[in-house]
Design an enzyme around this catalytic site. Sequence first.
Site, mmCIF file in Angstrom:
data_model
loop_
_atom_site.group_PDB
_atom_site.id
_atom_site.type_symbol
_atom_site.label_atom_id
_atom_site.label_comp_id
_atom_site.label_asym_id
_atom_site.label_seq_id
_atom_site.Cartn_x
_atom_site.Cartn_y
_atom_site.Cartn_z
ATOM 1 C CG HIS A 150 -1.520 2.247 -3.954
ATOM 2 N ND1 HIS A 150 -2.078 2.004 -5.296
ATOM 3 C CD2 HIS A 150 -1.918 1.104 -3.193
ATOM 4 C CE1 HIS A 150 -2.538 0.744 -5.328
ATOM 5 N NE2 HIS A 150 -2.391 0.117 -4.211
ATOM 6 C CD GLU A 202 -8.021 1.699 0.794
ATOM 7 O OE1 GLU A 202 -6.985 2.157 1.112
ATOM 8 O OE2 GLU A 202 -8.421 1.437 -0.357
ATOM 9 C CG HIS A 203 -7.037 -2.126 2.493
ATOM 10 N ND1 HIS A 203 -6.188 -1.137 1.712
ATOM 11 C CD2 HIS A 203 -7.821 -2.687 1.492
ATOM 12 C CE1 HIS A 203 -6.712 -0.873 0.703
ATOM 13 N NE2 HIS A 203 -7.564 -1.755 0.559
ATOM 14 C CD GLN A 227 -2.645 -1.441 -0.082
ATOM 15 O OE1 GLN A 227 -3.408 -0.382 -0.656
ATOM 16 N NE2 GLN A 227 -2.076 -2.293 -1.066
ATOM 17 C CG HIS A 268 -48.689 20.161 5.822
ATOM 18 N ND1 HIS A 268 -48.327 21.377 5.619
ATOM 19 C CD2 HIS A 268 -47.800 19.283 5.733
ATOM 20 C CE1 HIS A 268 -46.926 21.214 4.948
ATOM 21 N NE2 HIS A 268 -46.843 20.058 5.184
ATOM 22 C CG ASP A 317 -5.329 -4.105 -3.978
ATOM 23 O OD1 ASP A 317 -6.225 -3.632 -2.990
ATOM 24 O OD2 ASP A 317 -4.176 -3.894 -3.560
HETATM 25 N N1 LIG Z 1 -9.242 4.178 -1.626
HETATM 26 C C1 LIG Z 1 -9.251 3.296 -2.847
HETATM 27 O O1 LIG Z 1 -10.263 2.499 -3.009
HETATM 28 C C2 LIG Z 1 -8.137 3.305 -3.825
HETATM 29 C C3 LIG Z 1 -8.217 2.264 -4.839
HETATM 30 C C4 LIG Z 1 -7.403 2.418 -5.942
HETATM 31 C C5 LIG Z 1 -6.364 3.410 -5.703
HETATM 32 N N2 LIG Z 1 -6.323 4.545 -4.637
HETATM 33 C C6 LIG Z 1 -5.433 5.685 -4.686
HETATM 34 O O2 LIG Z 1 -5.542 6.232 -5.779
HETATM 35 C C7 LIG Z 1 -4.615 7.386 -6.129
HETATM 36 C C8 LIG Z 1 -4.287 7.160 -7.479
HETATM 37 O O3 LIG Z 1 -3.414 8.266 -7.554
HETATM 38 P P1 LIG Z 1 -2.582 8.607 -9.017
HETATM 39 O O4 LIG Z 1 -1.880 10.096 -8.557
HETATM 40 O O5 LIG Z 1 -1.938 7.543 -9.317
HETATM 41 O O6 LIG Z 1 -3.709 8.917 -10.156
HETATM 42 P P2 LIG Z 1 -4.972 10.010 -10.203
HETATM 43 O O7 LIG Z 1 -5.685 9.627 -11.395
HETATM 44 O O8 LIG Z 1 -5.887 9.777 -8.938
HETATM 45 O O9 LIG Z 1 -4.558 11.435 -9.975
HETATM 46 C C9 LIG Z 1 -3.695 11.787 -11.338
HETATM 47 C C10 LIG Z 1 -4.142 13.286 -11.505
HETATM 48 O O10 LIG Z 1 -4.115 14.130 -10.426
HETATM 49 C C11 LIG Z 1 -4.098 15.313 -10.519
HETATM 50 N N3 LIG Z 1 -2.948 16.236 -10.060
HETATM 51 C C12 LIG Z 1 -1.743 15.726 -9.920
HETATM 52 N N4 LIG Z 1 -0.844 16.627 -9.085
HETATM 53 C C13 LIG Z 1 -1.601 17.623 -9.029
HETATM 54 C C14 LIG Z 1 -1.557 18.982 -8.539
HETATM 55 N N5 LIG Z 1 -0.476 19.486 -8.051
HETATM 56 N N6 LIG Z 1 -2.519 19.909 -8.560
HETATM 57 C C15 LIG Z 1 -3.792 19.502 -8.999
HETATM 58 N N7 LIG Z 1 -4.006 18.506 -9.586
HETATM 59 C C16 LIG Z 1 -2.876 17.600 -9.649
HETATM 60 C C17 LIG Z 1 -3.988 15.485 -12.251
HETATM 61 O O11 LIG Z 1 -4.995 16.057 -12.778
HETATM 62 C C18 LIG Z 1 -3.345 13.910 -12.424
HETATM 63 O O12 LIG Z 1 -4.215 13.594 -13.779
HETATM 64 C C19 LIG Z 1 -3.516 6.692 -5.069
HETATM 65 O O13 LIG Z 1 -3.515 7.635 -4.097
HETATM 66 C C20 LIG Z 1 -4.183 5.557 -4.501
HETATM 67 O O14 LIG Z 1 -3.495 5.003 -3.213
HETATM 68 C C21 LIG Z 1 -7.455 4.499 -3.726
HETATM 69 N N1 LIG Z 2 -5.197 -1.109 -2.967
HETATM 70 C C1 LIG Z 2 -6.149 -0.180 -3.677
HETATM 71 C C2 LIG Z 2 -7.142 0.252 -2.998
HETATM 72 O O1 LIG Z 2 -6.545 1.140 -1.711
HETATM 73 C C3 LIG Z 2 -6.671 -0.873 -4.787
HETATM 74 C C4 LIG Z 2 -5.526 -1.206 -5.832
HETATM 75 C C5 LIG Z 2 -5.586 -1.646 -7.217
HETATM 76 N N2 LIG Z 2 -4.496 -1.798 -7.716
HETATM 77 C C6 LIG Z 2 -3.546 -2.144 -6.842
HETATM 78 N N3 LIG Z 2 -4.372 -1.870 -5.696
HETATM 79 ZN ZN LIG Z 3 -3.292 -1.769 -3.697
#
Ligand SMILES: NC(=O)c1ccc[n+]([C@@H]2O[C@H](COP(=O)([O-])OP(=O)(O)OC[C@H]3O[C@@H](n4cnc5c(N)ncnc54)[C@H](O)[C@@H]3O)[C@@H](O)[C@H]2O)c1
Ligand SMILES: N[C@H](CO)Cc1c[nH]c[nH+]1
Ligand SMILES: [Zn+2]
Length: 428
Positions: free
Chosen positions: A261, A326-327, A258, A419, A360
């Site tokens: 990510h 979350e997990h 995690q 009413h 995941d």
């Molecule tokens: N909670 C859940 O269920 C779950 C599941 C899968 C992934 N996630 C999370 O999703 C997230 C994925 O993040 P990611 O960054 O790879 O992709 P993302 O698609 O969430 O974000 C990318 C976008 O963020 C924006 N961004 C980046 N920097 C910025 C800034 N300085 N100002 C404004 N906008 C900005 C841009 O528009 C960019 O396209 C991770 O935090 C991961 O932990 C959560």
């Molecule tokens: N762990 C993420 C949810 O917090 C989900 C994910 C997708 N691929 C890998 N991990």
């Molecule tokens: Zn994951």
Amino acid sequence: MIRLTTTSPTFAADFTALVNARREADADVARDVRAIIARVRDEGDAALADYTQRFDRHDLNATGWQIDPADWRAAYEALDPALRDALDLAAQRIATYHEKQRPVGSDTTDANGIRTGARWNAIQNAGIYIPGGRAAYPSSVLMNAIPAKVAGVDRVVMVTPTPDGEINPLVLAAAHIAGVDELWRIGGAQAIAALAYGTDRIAPVDVITGPGNAWVAEAKRQLYGVVGIDMVAGPSEIVVLADGQNRADWIAADLLSQSEHDPTSQSILITDDAAFADAVAAEVDAQIDTLATAKVARAAWDANGAIIVTASLADAISLIDRLAAEHLELACDDPQALFDQIRHAGSVFMGRHTPEAIGDYVAGPNHVLPTGRRARFASGLSVLDFMKRTSFLQLGPQGLAAIGPAAVALAEAEGLPAHARSVALRLN
Ligand SMILES: NC(=O)c1ccc[n+]([C@@H]2O[C@H](COP(=O)([O-])OP(=O)(O)OC[C@H]3O[C@@H](n4cnc5c(N)ncnc54)[C@H](O)[C@@H]3O)[C@@H](O)[C@H]2O)c1
Ligand SMILES: N[C@H](CO)Cc1c[nH]c[nH+]1
Ligand SMILES: [Zn+2]
């Protein structure tokens, strides 16, 4: 990484600081997101093109705003067979799990002939956010689109950023399998705003689901009300409760799964064995450098990681509930006994052979889960997030005579005479 011991005199204060740390949506993120939302609302597609150039480094008018379903199919057909099988297996298991979530309505008539009930209907237009900034998330396509289709949503609109104009073919293949209807190459807070308000090109949706980084999560939070949302699902988190009988390398890998990510992700080990805590800390350090994601994982572990040593596994329960992560992994001999006592966690992974990463991808339950302690009041994504309930009632003269006078009395007591009259006229 911070290390805490429950017997330390400063533990209560240190743990409270850990629980209250604001990893996501700090003041700057909230302010920046407000500005992005306002610009997309006022300027529509022009703002989208500008933000995409700024954050994802490509020109939507050159690379194309949408990706065509024919390309999704082609990507699916061109997949390496082992990957195609993996995606198909995941899709089938996710569908089977979510099909059991379809709700049943109610329709009852009492002794006075008063009929009451509730009927479930699917949302008409759902927007699904698929993250794509640092990693590609074909698994999130399945986790969002399959429940939407099981619910019966008419139009599933997928948005995902395509950094430098590149898109992962597995993401397209997943859109094909899951039956997405539209796919737009936009991400971040600007994509959430476009889905909520609509633009000249993109018709608005009624609900937006899906995970994302701090900007995406904050945009959903700010736009709730303009549009429905599933929950705030931000940077990933894990709490692992492990006794000393575990392999340190397995548990270290679980924590890093995690941390990799997002720099704002959080991984926490709670154990009743101080020597095991040392072993896991050493393993995390050894494993980080072997990861292609080392930079992000290191940043997250250093800034937000924690190891907590308790006197017993039972002592961990109240800590776990306060973290409401979350997990939650329960890596011990009798995970069920601990699970029975835990109230707040997005998803629980029980036993030494249930790494969080299996959930995941392929186990079946949804991986879109509440973060930032929101598991106290929110649940993982489900078919219900793509449906809503309409209640109904039907009365005849006998039913109205039975309960109408009480309504008249209450209306008069509230000072709402129209009413009272509306019921009373029918009683006379
Ligand atoms: N909670 C859940 O269920 C779950 C599941 C899968 C992934 N996630 C999370 O999703 C997230 C994925 O993040 P990611 O960054 O790879 O992709 P993302 O698609 O969430 O974000 C990318 C976008 O963020 C924006 N961004 C980046 N920097 C910025 C800034 N300085 N100002 C404004 N906008 C900005 C841009 O528009 C960019 O396209 C991770 O935090 C991961 O932990 C959560
Ligand atoms: N762990 C993420 C949810 O917090 C989900 C994910 C997708 N691929 C890998 N991990
Ligand atoms: Zn994951």
